[in-house]
Design an enzyme around this catalytic site. Structure first.
Site, PDB file in Angstrom:
ATOM      1  N   ASP A   1      36.372   4.672  43.671  1.00 31.45           N
ATOM      2  CA  ASP A   1      37.017   4.159  44.965  1.00 31.45           C
ATOM      3  C   ASP A   1      38.029   3.061  44.838  1.00 31.45           C
ATOM      4  O   ASP A   1      38.002   2.755  43.639  1.00 31.45           O
ATOM      5  CB  ASP A   1      35.903   3.693  45.873  1.00 31.45           C
ATOM      6  CG  ASP A   1      35.127   2.509  45.254  1.00 31.45           C
ATOM      7  OD1 ASP A   1      34.777   2.559  43.809  1.00 31.45           O
ATOM      8  OD2 ASP A   1      34.882   1.390  45.974  1.00 31.45           O
TER       9      ASP A   1
ATOM     10  N   GLU B   1      32.377   0.758  44.838  1.00 26.78           N
ATOM     11  CA  GLU B   1      32.595  -0.514  43.799  1.00 26.78           C
ATOM     12  C   GLU B   1      33.267  -1.557  44.637  1.00 26.78           C
ATOM     13  O   GLU B   1      32.720  -2.861  44.159  1.00 26.78           O
ATOM     14  CB  GLU B   1      33.036  -0.170  42.330  1.00 26.78           C
ATOM     15  CG  GLU B   1      32.855  -1.251  41.418  1.00 26.78           C
ATOM     16  CD  GLU B   1      33.957  -2.239  41.130  1.00 26.78           C
ATOM     17  OE1 GLU B   1      33.823  -3.360  40.522  1.00 26.78           O
ATOM     18  OE2 GLU B   1      35.099  -2.301  41.801  1.00 26.78           O
TER      19      GLU B   1
END
Lengths: 352, 352
Positions: free
Chosen positions: B71, B125
């Site tokens: 991400d 994350e």
């Protein structure tokens, strides 16, 4: 809704408190006040918005203004009023419908007062200054406010509080440089830098000058601080709002210069400013007033609309029932004795 | 959307950057990664949510984990990527899809690596820690993460950054007593009182301990301050959020005790805490890794997911292309040379 001006002053206080008039919603009460005053043949009644002005024209050598605002801060479940023992409790009892009730009783009873009297009941005192009904009259109908001395019925424990301090609000914007909090030396922490501003505030020693015989006490306080973006960023800005109250021996320009010197090197913006007013207790009508109501005049530390009269060159004092420390409180309440004392004092001064 | 793992590592970096995968919207990229890895017969592929795990099972005496998050933070008009000269620019190029691309290239080419390898590509994350995909695997599939040494592909300018510092966020609530700013002595100014907290922050001297041969540098910073109610009230509360980064020779309990001693007498609440991780460069696989990729290992000051491996007892380092200072920036960009160097270094270490 009609007001019975022949009723007892405490009953009248409760009656006008029980007509809610939070700022912006004064119309019902203003209508009732206008209607009651128009029934009095010795008064000329004028109206602008929700401000009502009523005056005698007896050709007396001096004219006195009695002014009070009709609006209140929002109701906090504290209406209708209650009367418990010697205390009337509820929104507006202190700030300032007991004062309004005293003025309405005088309007009804003093058909031939010693001075000509102008009664002013106005709107929007508890909100932004630009909306203030007295300010609007100063701008648009200054002739309605002609006079030699004014009494503003703001709560003062029914003692005379002279003049008012000026107020100024500044913001100080302390810059920083954003960085990751694991590597703060890549940036500069604006909140830490703002510590220098708090140092000045913590070291501040207020001036306490005597002006026209009354001792004032200045103040300097942060009222807001805001800094930081997120939990993982070194703040790049911290903004501190500071309120300064200054004695009426200084004007706004001097107050601003004082703050700029005090916070030298900081980025300062003046966001709000209202001048104070000297107590003006040297006027003969003022001296007679003080003698009639008794007690020792004190300096008014808060800013009030007396300053608006000062801007027209009219000396003005604060005098009204109730403890100003209870204004705006949920348990706002006023001793019945204060209301009777204020009515008796003003009657002694103004009755022929 | 398919990924061609035979393409050049820079082209692959751009391809996976050009599939947007802001936290919570990783599915399309995770699908493409899973599809590409399933085409490789030497890997077993597992999936949990949008986390993909692929691993060899060659019976090697040690297992290495290569992990990267899929991400990114939100796109800032900086996609699709551009390649200008020797720099690839766009969201994710630094944090951390260049690292992902390097790992994907290794997955495709190292059919018989020197160690068994587990590749981990995970979600979430860049958002709240409780959502972190690697954290989810630690809780729900710790067996998928079995290994002896882990490399997290976070940007480190393609040098080895060992371990990570712990992070703790506390709030300090400084009380005051509301009052009118013309009569501040009736109250107590919470913002002024907060100056004592800023005094401590300004006087702070960071510890710089050496842990397992790497020098860390602690930090203590206000990241947010908020106080004050309105322009005409002495503030009754001021809340300061403070972030503390501490070296991995201390655990969360010691860090908290340190802060409570430092801010003795203040009302402290711990709102966030994540332990650090020792660098673990004494493991034989780690020593070989450092020798293979070259350069001098440095201490990682920011918190990273290496700490999650540490919680499983697996030593871990950060090693990835790109300058961490450009992570999350609108002009996020990565030198092509970093990407090639990282691929070459890891290949030298892991190829048979």
């Amino acid at each position: 809704m009609t007001l019975d001006l022949t009723s007892d002053v405490v009953a009248l206080t409760r009656a006008i408190c029980d007509i809610p008039s939070v700022s912006g919603a004064e119309k019902e009460l203003a209508d009732a006040v206008e209607l009651a005053l128009r029934a009095l043949p010795h008064l000329e009644v004028l109206r602008d918005g929700d401000a009502i002005v009523a005056r005698t024209s007896l050709g007396r050598p001096a004219r006195v203004i009695l002014a009070g605002h009709l609006d209140t801060v929002p109701i906090a479940g504290n209406l209708p009023t209650t009367l418990t023992g010697d205390v009337v409790e509820g929104r507006g009892t202190v700030d300032m419908k007991a004062g309004d009730a005293v003025f309405l009783k005088l309007a009804a009873t003093l058909t031939e007062p010693r001075y000509d009297i102008t009664y002013v009941f106005y709107d929007h005192e508890e909100v932004a200054a630009r909306l203030n009904g007295l300010g609007r009259l100063v701008r648009e109908h200054p002739d309605w406010l002609a006079g030699d001395f004014a009494v503003l019925g703001e709560p003062s424990n029914a003692t005379v509080e002279g003049g008012c301090q000026g107020t100024m609000r500044i913001t100080i914007t302390v810059p920083g440089v954003a960085a990751h909090p694991a590597r703060p030396w890549m940036g500069s922490n604006a909140i830490h830098s703002a510590g220098a501003v708090l140092d000045v505030l913590r070291a501040y020693e207020p001036r306490t000058p005597v002006v026209d015989g009354l001792q004032y006490r200045e103040a300097l306080n942060a009222v807001k601080i805001e800094g930081g973006i997120a939990g993982n960023v070194i703040p790049d800005s911290c903004v501190i709002s500071i309120n300064h109250r200054y004695a009426p021996d200084r004007g706004p320009a001097e107050a601003e210069a004082y703050l700029r010197e005090l916070f030298k090197g900081q980025e300062i913006e003046v966001v709000d400013s209202a001048p104070g007013a000297r107590p003006g207790l040297d006027h003969p009508a003022a001296r007679e007033f003080v003698a009639a109501v008794g007690g020792t005049p004190a300096a008014k530390l808060g800013w009030t609309d007396v300053s608006r009269f000062a801007s027209l060159g009219i000396p003005a004092v604060n005098y009204g029932p109730g403890d100003p420390l209870l204004a705006h409180k949920d348990d706002e309440r006023c001793p019945v004795a204060d209301i009777h004392n204020a009515l008796a004092g003003l009657t002694a001064w103004l009755a022929n």
